[in-house]
Design a protein around this motif. Structure first.
Motif, short mmCIF file in Angstrom:
data_model
loop_
_atom_site.label_atom_id
_atom_site.label_comp_id
_atom_site.label_asym_id
_atom_site.label_seq_id
_atom_site.Cartn_x
_atom_site.Cartn_y
_atom_site.Cartn_z
N PRO A 1 0.81 -1.34 0.13
CA PRO A 1 0.16 0.09 0.11
C PRO A 1 0.87 1.44 0.00
CG PRO A 1 -0.59 -1.66 1.67
CD PRO A 1 0.76 -2.13 1.31
N TRP B 1 -3.70 1.00 6.52
CA TRP B 1 -2.60 0.32 5.93
C TRP B 1 -2.40 -1.22 6.28
CZ3 TRP B 1 2.00 -2.11 7.43
CH2 TRP B 1 2.80 -2.19 6.63
N GLN C 1 -4.97 -2.92 4.29
CA GLN C 1 -4.76 -3.23 2.71
C GLN C 1 -3.61 -4.03 2.54
OE1 GLN C 1 -3.76 0.65 0.90
NE2 GLN C 1 -5.67 1.42 1.55
#
Length: 225
Positions: A78, A87, A90
């Motif tokens: 990410p 984050w 992801q």
């Protein structure tokens, strides 16, 4: 001379490379499973003699380590500027996409007892660094990441079979009808659900579970705001 007596053609000398061996191993594991990989089988796929592999790798374990490194190298990071909790979310999505795209990596991670390599160590370092920024204590950080990875592995393991549910628009309606036909007095909770029956794709289930696991971190982030 009959074709049965014709020697099997071998790849020209010098055409074998570590990259070719690794990519062929990936294709073989994806297609036939980890148990199908042997140096003899791999050599056959490459159309070389088994001993030719040892020019580039000392043994089968070294080949598997190189396969893991290659596939983890395809990991999609990410944006580093993404907020910490998002984050982490992801990163887990990226793992799920990687495992479902390359069953070879999934099988290696589930079945292997190998040591962590440099690529995995770098991924783990960034994960733990993000948790440290959220003031997560060490025990919670280790337990949380272990839970997340096991969740991703589990979702990716069942994905090849259950993705057919997503491709069948009538799947969940059939499930609803099956539950609706259960005797309400014996299965009151399941029967009640059929009045407003939720349908989940495999990604829906994954996202729901991911949000549930990360919810305490989202609360922690809100507290810090």
């Amino acid at each position: 001379m009959s074709s049965q007596n014709t020697p099997h053609a071998r790849a020209p000398r010098g055409t074998l490379s570590p990259e070719r061996i690794v990519n062929t191993a990936i294709d073989l594991i994806d297609r036939d499973g980890l148990a199908a990989l042997s140096t003899r089988r791999l050599a056959g796929e490459l159309d070389v003699r088994p001993m030719a592999l040892y020019t580039h790798f000392r043994d089968k374990d070294a080949i598997l380590a190189a396969v893991t490194t290659e596939l983890l190298g395809r990991f999609e990071w990410p944006d580093p500027g993404t907020e910490d909790v998002e984050w982490l979310r992801q990163v887990m999505r990226a793992y799920f996409r990687l495992y479902t795209a390359y069953p070879a990596l999934l099988q290696l991670d589930v079945q292997s007892t190998r040591q962590v390599d440099d690529v995995e160590a770098k991924i783990a370092e960034q994960l733990y660094a993000r948790l440290a920024r959220l003031n997560v204590d060490h025990r919670t950080a280790v337990g949380l990441l272990a839970t997340l990875i096991r969740f991703v592995l589990g979702c990716a393991t069942v994905y090849p079979v259950r993705r057919t549910w997503d491709e069948d628009p009538q799947h969940w309606e059939r499930v609803r009808q099956q539950w609706a036909h259960l005797p309400a007095e014996a299965y009151p909770s399941m029967h009640a659900l059929t009045d407003d029956f939720p349908a989940f794709t495999q990604w829906d289930v994954f996202e729901f579970g991911l949000d549930t696991i990360l919810a305490p971190l989202a609360d922690r982030r809100s507290d810090r705001a």
